[in-house]
Each structure stands twice: as C-alpha cells, then as structure tokens.
Motif scaffolding. Structure first.
Motif, PDB file in Angstrom:
ATOM      1  N   ILE A 433      37.184 -24.798  48.051  1.00 54.06           N
ATOM      2  CA  ILE A 433      36.883 -23.493  48.647  1.00 54.06           C
ATOM      3  C   ILE A 433      35.923 -22.751  47.734  1.00 54.06           C
ATOM      4  CG2 ILE A 433      37.822 -21.193  49.119  1.00 54.06           C
ATOM      5  CD1 ILE A 433      40.286 -22.483  50.279  1.00 54.06           C
ATOM      6  N   LEU A 434      34.843 -22.229  48.306  1.00 54.48           N
ATOM      7  CA  LEU A 434      33.901 -21.384  47.567  1.00 54.48           C
ATOM      8  C   LEU A 434      33.934 -19.992  48.179  1.00 54.48           C
ATOM      9  CD1 LEU A 434      30.842 -23.770  47.065  1.00 54.48           C
ATOM     10  CD2 LEU A 434      32.594 -23.145  45.403  1.00 54.48           C
ATOM     11  N   PHE A 435      34.142 -19.009  47.330  1.00 54.28           N
ATOM     12  CA  PHE A 435      34.374 -17.647  47.802  1.00 54.28           C
ATOM     13  C   PHE A 435      33.269 -16.707  47.332  1.00 54.28           C
ATOM     14  CE2 PHE A 435      35.991 -13.426  46.623  1.00 54.28           C
ATOM     15  CZ  PHE A 435      36.388 -12.962  47.865  1.00 54.28           C
ATOM     16  N   LEU A 436      32.734 -15.922  48.273  1.00 51.54           N
ATOM     17  CA  LEU A 436      31.795 -14.852  47.953  1.00 51.54           C
ATOM     18  C   LEU A 436      32.010 -13.752  48.979  1.00 51.54           C
ATOM     19  CD1 LEU A 436      29.376 -13.837  46.227  1.00 51.54           C
ATOM     20  CD2 LEU A 436      27.889 -14.758  48.015  1.00 51.54           C
ATOM     21  N   ASN A 437      32.367 -12.582  48.519  1.00 54.22           N
ATOM     22  CA  ASN A 437      32.725 -11.513  49.456  1.00 54.22           C
ATOM     23  C   ASN A 437      31.503 -10.711  49.912  1.00 54.22           C
ATOM     24  OD1 ASN A 437      34.680 -10.321  51.009  1.00 54.22           O
ATOM     25  ND2 ASN A 437      35.121  -8.719  49.536  1.00 54.22           N
ATOM     26  N   ARG A 438      30.491 -11.448  50.365  1.00 51.81           N
ATOM     27  CA  ARG A 438      29.293 -10.802  50.915  1.00 51.81           C
ATOM     28  C   ARG A 438      28.630 -11.769  51.882  1.00 51.81           C
ATOM     29  NH1 ARG A 438      25.597  -7.925  46.744  1.00 51.81           N
ATOM     30  NH2 ARG A 438      27.146  -6.285  47.058  1.00 51.81           N
ATOM     31  N   ARG A 439      28.489 -11.349  53.131  1.00 49.92           N
ATOM     32  CA  ARG A 439      27.892 -12.236  54.119  1.00 49.92           C
ATOM     33  C   ARG A 439      26.377 -12.067  54.160  1.00 49.92           C
ATOM     34  NH1 ARG A 439      27.854  -9.416  59.420  1.00 49.92           N
ATOM     35  NH2 ARG A 439      28.713  -7.324  59.127  1.00 49.92           N
ATOM     36  N   GLY A 440      25.722 -12.899  54.959  1.00 48.82           N
ATOM     37  CA  GLY A 440      24.269 -12.870  55.033  1.00 48.82           C
ATOM     38  C   GLY A 440      23.651 -13.886  54.088  1.00 48.82           C
ATOM     39  N   ARG A 540      42.408 -28.101  57.833  1.00 47.94           N
ATOM     40  CA  ARG A 540      43.734 -28.688  57.602  1.00 47.94           C
ATOM     41  C   ARG A 540      43.708 -30.203  57.823  1.00 47.94           C
ATOM     42  NH1 ARG A 540      48.855 -27.055  57.652  1.00 47.94           N
ATOM     43  NH2 ARG A 540      48.350 -24.953  58.320  1.00 47.94           N
ATOM     44  N   ARG A 541      42.950 -30.655  58.832  1.00 47.14           N
ATOM     45  CA  ARG A 541      42.884 -32.091  59.127  1.00 47.14           C
ATOM     46  C   ARG A 541      41.918 -32.826  58.195  1.00 47.14           C
ATOM     47  NH1 ARG A 541      42.473 -30.099  64.599  1.00 47.14           N
ATOM     48  NH2 ARG A 541      40.230 -30.542  64.491  1.00 47.14           N
ATOM     49  N   ALA A 542      41.422 -32.118  57.182  1.00 44.35           N
ATOM     50  CA  ALA A 542      40.485 -32.691  56.204  1.00 44.35           C
ATOM     51  C   ALA A 542      39.179 -33.137  56.851  1.00 44.35           C
ATOM     52  CB  ALA A 542      41.132 -33.845  55.445  1.00 44.35           C
ATOM     53  N   GLU A 543      38.783 -32.467  57.927  1.00 43.06           N
ATOM     54  CA  GLU A 543      37.496 -32.739  58.553  1.00 43.06           C
ATOM     55  C   GLU A 543      36.391 -31.906  57.910  1.00 43.06           C
ATOM     56  OE1 GLU A 543      38.165 -31.912  62.647  1.00 43.06           O
ATOM     57  OE2 GLU A 543      39.579 -33.575  62.924  1.00 43.06           O
ATOM     58  N   ILE A 544      36.770 -31.029  57.000  1.00 44.92           N
ATOM     59  CA  ILE A 544      35.828 -30.205  56.240  1.00 44.92           C
ATOM     60  C   ILE A 544      36.124 -30.424  54.761  1.00 44.92           C
ATOM     61  CG2 ILE A 544      35.104 -27.842  55.703  1.00 44.92           C
ATOM     62  CD1 ILE A 544      35.995 -27.088  58.570  1.00 44.92           C
ATOM     63  N   ASP A 545      35.088 -30.698  53.981  1.00 48.97           N
ATOM     64  CA  ASP A 545      35.274 -30.917  52.545  1.00 48.97           C
ATOM     65  C   ASP A 545      35.152 -29.629  51.743  1.00 48.97           C
ATOM     66  OD1 ASP A 545      35.462 -33.770  52.840  1.00 48.97           O
ATOM     67  OD2 ASP A 545      33.297 -33.796  53.157  1.00 48.97           O
ATOM     68  N   ILE A 546      34.168 -28.802  52.110  1.00 49.48           N
ATOM     69  CA  ILE A 546      33.924 -27.559  51.384  1.00 49.48           C
ATOM     70  C   ILE A 546      33.926 -26.408  52.388  1.00 49.48           C
ATOM     71  CG2 ILE A 546      32.351 -26.281  49.891  1.00 49.48           C
ATOM     72  CD1 ILE A 546      31.182 -28.943  48.975  1.00 49.48           C
ATOM     73  N   LEU A 547      34.783 -25.433  52.146  1.00 51.85           N
ATOM     74  CA  LEU A 547      34.853 -24.251  52.998  1.00 51.85           C
ATOM     75  C   LEU A 547      34.321 -23.059  52.210  1.00 51.85           C
ATOM     76  CD1 LEU A 547      35.789 -23.021  55.706  1.00 51.85           C
ATOM     77  CD2 LEU A 547      38.012 -22.584  54.632  1.00 51.85           C
TER      78      LEU A 547
END
Length: 739
Positions: A433-440, A540-547
C-alpha cells in the motif's frame, strides 16, 4: 395548536411555524408526525416538533393533511433533534433533516413494486395436457404455479419456463392467473452471498473489554461510555461482533458507526458473515446508496425488521428501537463531524443517544481523539486498553526516511530504500500500500519565468492538475479549466508542474514496476457506485499488487497479505494553521501503518518526510500513543485549547470582502459584551482559506469552560444583530478544523 418544522430556502427557513388542528384531526397528531401545511401560496410537508395546549393569541392557518398513520420519528430522536438545534445553534428544521433523510422526508421516492403471479384455480392433468399441446409455455407456467402456495415473482416464472411477457398477459386475460404488484425492498447487498463465520476465542485484553461492554449492557443506566484503546490489529472488531451477539441475545438491537464509506463494504461483509442466520436483519445506511435503497433500508429499520444497523455519520439517527449497544469505530475520525448545518459530531450525538435510550456505548480506536482520551483520564469514560495484536503478532517496523538526505530516485517520488523494499515484497508475492493524502497529478502549475501560479478564480487556492482529463481543477469549488501550454501571465512556455498527487505517484510506480498490477483509490477514481467494494474485493483476492490511495485506505481495512506500507509524504497535513495538525498527522501515520503486517509475515512501514524529528512522526515511529497524548495535552492545557476549553468558530462569508469584514468586526465587538464567565472572544481575522466558492471569509473564535454557555451567548448575540442579505453566518460549535 402545533409547531411544525418545515425546510425552506436559506434565509426563509429560520424558524418553525404554528398551525391550528382541525377538529377531525384532534388526537391523530403528535410530535414526530408528518403533516401537509400551507405556507404563503403553496403547500409543503413538515414535521410536528411540538403540540401545545395553550390557545394561540392570533388566528392560525390549519394543517391540511396528516401523512401516514403513525409518527415516523421516534420520541428519543425528536429529543435529540431539539438538543442539536439548541447546542449547535441551528434552526429546529435543519436538525430534523438529519433525523429524517431526504429519501423518506420528501415522499418522492416510492416503494419498488415487483410483479407477482398466482394461480386462480386448479387444473386437472387432462386440462394441462390439452393446454400443453397448443400452448406449451402456458402449460409450463401453470405447472410451476401449481407447486407454489404463494405468489411468485413474474421474472422467476419467466426465467424458469421461458415464457414471454405476452404469454403471461394472455393467461391473465383467460382468468387462469392473477398478476399483482408487490412492494419489494431494494437491498444493496441482496445479490451477494456471505460465508458464515464463528466467534473467535478472546485473548485476555479482548475478554476484559468484552466484559466491560457486557456489564454496561446489563445496567446501561449506570454505565459510562467505554473507550476501547486497541492498537491496530488487536481484534477490536471481534469484540464488537460478540458484543452485538450479546445484545441480540438480550432481545435488543445494535448500531455500528464507521467513519468512511470505503470501510462500509468490508464492515458489512464481516457482520453479515458473522450473523449469517440473520442477514436480512442487517441494514446499511450511507450516502453511496441510491435514494430508493436508502428509503427501503430506513423503512426496514423503522418497521423493526432490522436489528443491526451499520453506517456512516448519519446512521446515528437510525430509527432503531430498544437499543442495546452503540459502537463508534475509529471514533477519532473527523469525518464524524458534519461540515454543513447542523454541524453536529456523530460521536457526541451517539454518546447523547446512549444516555437517553439508555444503552451501552463503545468508542473504539487505536488513536483516540484527545477529547475522548481526556474524558477517560478524568473518569468520565471507562477505559479498556488492548495493547497487543492478536496471536502475539508484532507491530510493523516503522522506518523514517529523511528526504533532506536520501532524496527520491529521479522523478520516481520514492526513496531508493522504499523502491528496493517494494521490489522485494513483490518478488515474494506480497502486497503493498502506498499512501498520499492528496489527489490529482500535480498540486500546482507554476511559471519558471515570472513565478505566477494558476489560481482558482473562485477560491484562494492553487488549481490542481489532473492529467487524465488534461485539466486544472479546484478541490474546493469544483471549478475546472484546460491546462495552459504557456504562462497566462507572461506567455512564457516554461510553465511547469510542481507538487505531487496520487495520479503522479501512480504514474511513477507504473514506470518503476511495469509488471505489477496497480490500482488507485481516491475521490477521482472511485466515482462509480460500487467502485469501493469492487476495488477492495480485487485487492483481497490478490488481483492487485500495489494499492495507491488517500485516507480512504488508511484505516479499518484488514488485508493479511499486505506486508509493506509506504507513506510518500508525511508532511502534508503537519504544517497547516490548526492546533490539531499534529494530532491528525500522528493518527493518520499510525492508522495507515497499521495496515501492514496483519497476517503471519511481519510488516514494514516507510515514512518519507522532510521533518523527521516532528513529535508526531517520532511518537508514531515508536507506536507510542500515550507518550504523544501526554505531550500534546500539556501543550493544549498551556494555551487553553480543547479538550480543556470548549470552542465556537463563527465564519462570515460574502462576495463583498468589505461587507464580510465589517460584519465580522461588528459581531466580534458585540460578542465581547456580557461574555459567559471564563470565556474569551478573539478578534475578527481572515479565515485560513480566505476565499472559497467566490465568497470572502472571516472568522471569530470563542473559547470557554462551557460549550453550551458559549452556544447560548452566540445565539443570543446573532438574534439581536440582523445580517445583510448578502452576508452568511456559519456557527461551528466544537469545530474539528479551523480552515
């Protein structure tokens, strides 16, 4: 006579209205009833908030119609609405809009009707055989209906028999079957199935927390609110689930509040799976439901068919009778505070409701708000601590990356250590998981030659670049415009993007990890109704590696295969003009860090920052909530900030800067007259966000020992100080943000 709250346009809807009761309606009308009343030259629907015995001193217009047989608003909820109007300085009709949602209040959304078929007489075998020879589809329909004792949905019959709509209509004309329209509830989760789960054996700290809640349910009138301070992954949800089961065993109902819509799908799944035998009795309330779904879920609760309600902020007003327990998960979250009038705080309303019902109330968090922590320290709340993760799993290792020294690799936005860690985790089949609290994509567009920044014409903020749409957008008012290819001020082509948003992080990560499956969760990418649920389920189904995402992925989510969390920039909320900035940063870092290492593999967290020695970051690094709270409370006490003093923030806005400022100065001067004992009133000042949605904004802040006394003083002062038509006043009691 009766008093009726009616929602009217701003400036017109600042009071309730009195009406006479016609003789034929006497005895049918009570508080909470919905009635049609005349206002000027039109008729509107309102809610009865009071029935008065005394005669009016003037001639009153009579109500026109009573809507429904029984009042829609429970007496306790009507009492809460009155309290909200008094404490949060808003008209009673504004408070009533919270208690009764628009989908129910307006009456515009009707029940969903589904055609059902029922056979009208018996058919002998000879008759069926004869019909089958000339009309085999009709015979098939009759054969199915003969085996059913009740009416069956037409869609089901048509699917099983292959009959068309024309066949069904012909059979009805022949008098063989009856077609009826039956109301059917719109269930937002009706198409899903949930695998049942069973109770999990408690560890010692879970057992202590559960027993405290059980004790409160058995003697709610004497119980204090319970603050469950459990670290991320300590098993708070399991305590909630088993507490609710106990409430159901006692013949009572349960209400669960979650702060974010993004948490609702996973929460609903857990609760429906645990109470699989009662799935139909679990109702959901949040803003991403359609109006029809919201109406049906509300009536499901009001009718008593639902015994468990899960929802976001507004669910605190769910019309549940016989409440046994209210659970406020992630009680520290600012999203529990309503941003528009009435500016109530759902956590505080939940505490009030628990006292009125009475019932047990549980406030849970890994990072409690300092208000709740202070209440626990002073004995107002009962504290239950869960200091360890379940199964003795270790808290994730948190590594602080000083961007002043290590920098980021090229334009990747990620420091080399974080990049290598991601590669390592992906090679092992683990998730990130990569987190950044700013969209755009970029937070601003600035000219290299003259330094000009593309500003929103309506707000005092820079426009954010969204590369997907090739446009600049304001996240305050929604204004959009095409991104210029040269500076609008000096025509220099050297205009460049600066700052970072989630789109830019996604772009960099896709270039760095081209084989990884990547998804982004923010307000821009989650626009469709089921986007949250579908993305989280794929993760959850591990169909995504990086969220990659904003704060909607920062808390409450439980994915055992997530072993690495990267916080791209921990400084975004740290340096804003708000005394709560440090608290919010600590909470966010702790919460997002808690998404790592919830399975059997130890988790790891990388925090990228330019201010590594900030107390918020250092205490989060050590997972030391109590240390942070002690230091922060000492600071708050020294300067007289909440929770040691209550606060009221008044914002005045107008499209005329001169009129807004003049009115704010005048109001501040009037407020300083006869202040409540121990209260102080600040001077008028421009709001940190000085202009928003074309309106110039000024603020006046008050602090004092009693929030109720401050609210009454503000209400009295405003009542004696009429404002010009083009100046609007917003009163925020117990604000959670100062912008």
């Amino acid at each position: 006579m009766i008093r009726v709250a009616v929602v009217l346009p701003e400036k017109a809807g600042d009071r309730a209205w009195d009406y006479a009761i016609p003789d034929d309606m006497v005895g049918r009308i009570g508080p909470g009833a919905r009635v049609k009343v005349p206002i000027r030259s039109r008729s509107v629907i309102g809610t009865v908030v009071d029935v008065k015995e005394e005669e009016a001193n003037r001639e009153l217009r009579a109500i026109q119609e009573v809507i429904g047989e029984t009042p829609l608003i429970l007496p306790k909820l009507l009492e809460i609405a009155r309290w909200i109007a008094d404490y949060y300085c808003c008209p009673i009709e504004a408070a009533m809009t919270c208690v009764l949602p628009q989908a129910v209040r307006s009456g515009d959304v009707s029940a969903k009707l589904v055609r059902h078929l029922k056979i009208l007489r018996d058919f002998s075998a000879d008759e069926l055989e004869a019909i089958a020879k000339r009309a085999p589809r009709q015979a098939e329909v009759l054969g199915i209906l003969l085996d059913e004792s009740e009416a069956v949905p037409a869609s089901e019959i048509m699917s099983r028999s292959g009959a068309s709509d024309a066949v069904i209509r012909t059979m009805a004309r022949n008098g063989w079957i009856e077609i009826s329209s039956v109301p059917v509830g719109r269930d937002p989760y009706g198409s899903e199935s949930f695998l049942p789960t069973t109770d999990i054996l408690f560890n010692d700290s879970q057992r202590v927390a559960y027993e405290a809640i059980e004790e409160a349910m058995l003697a709610p009138a004497e119980a204090r609110p319970i603050l469950v301070h459990g670290v991320t992954g300590s098993g708070k949800t399991e305590v909630y689930l088993q507490s609710i089961r106990k409430a159901l065993e006692l013949g009572k109902t349960a209400l669960v509040l979650v702060p974010e819509i993004s948490l609702t799908p996973q929460t609903v799944e857990r609760f429906k799976a645990r109470f699989a035998e009662r799935q139909g009795e679990v109702a959901v309330l949040h803003s991403h439901l359609s109006q029809g779904e919201r109406r049906d879920e509300w009536h499901k609760i009001h009718s008593g068919k639902a015994c468990i309600v899960i929802g976001a902020r507004s669910a605190v007003f769910a019309p549940l009778a016989n409440l046994g327990v209210i659970i406020v998960d992630e009680e520290h979250e600012t999203s529990y505070k309503q941003e528009e009038a009435p500016r109530y705080h759902a956590r505080d309303i939940a505490v009030l409701r628990a006292r009125l019902e009475p019932c047990a109330i549980v406030l849970g968090s890994a990072t409690p708000s300092l208000e709740s922590w202070h209440n626990a320290q002073t004995g107002k709340y009962r504290l239950s601590v869960m200091p360890q993760r379940v199964d003795d799993r270790r808290m994730p290792i948190l590594r602080v990356l000083d961007l002043r020294r290590v920098g980021a690799g090229g334009d990747s936005l990620l420091a080399p250590a974080l990049t290598l860690a991601i590669e390592s985790r992906l090679e092992k089949g683990e998730q990130v998981i990569l987190f950044l609290n700013r969209r755009g994509f970029s937070t601003s567009l600035q000219c290299n030659a003259c330094g000009a920044v593309c500003q929103c014409p309506n707000c005092s903020v820079a426009l954010t670049y969204h590369r997907d749409a090739g446009s600049l957008a304001c996240h305050i008012c929604g204004h959009t415009q095409r991104a210029p290819k040269k500076c609008p001020a000096c025509a220099d082509p050297g205009i460049r993007f600066s700052g970072t948003g989630t789109q830019k992080v996604e772009d960099a990560v896709r270039r760095l990890f081209s084989k990884a499956r990547i998804a982004r969760m923010d307000a821009d990418s989650m626009g469709k109704k089921n986007s949250y649920r579908e993305t989280l389920e794929a993760f959850r189904r591990a169909e995504i590696d990086i969220l990659i995402g904003t704060q909607m992925i920062a808390k409450g989510l439980d994915f055992p295969n997530v072993t690495l969390v990267g916080i791209v920039n921990a400084d975004l909320g740290l340096h804003v003009p708000d005394f709560r900035a440090g608290e919010r940063t600590f909470q966010l870092l702790t919460q997002v860090s808690g998404r790592a290492g919830r399975g059997e593999v130890e988790g790891e967290v990388f925090v990228q920052t330019f201010t590594p020695f900030s107390p918020s970051i250092q205490f989060a690094r050590q997972h030391d909530y109590e240390g942070f709270a002690e230091q922060e409370l000492e600071f708050r006490s020294s300067f007289g900030f909440p929770p040691f003093r209550r606060m009221v923030l008044i914002t005045l806005r107008s499209q005329s800067i001169e009129r807004a400022e003049f009115c704010a100065i005048t109001l501040a001067r009037k407020l300083k007259i006869e202040l409540p004992e121990g209260a102080i009133c600040g001077e008028c000042a421009p709001a940190p966000l000085a202009k928003a949605k074309t309106y110039h904004r000024f603020q006046v802040a008050l602090r004092g020992p009693s929030g109720r006394a401050l609210a009454r003083h503000v209400r009295k002062t405003l009542a004696a100080l009429p404002m010009p038509e083009d100046v609007f006043v917003a009163v925020d009691v117990d604000p959670v943000g100062l912008l």
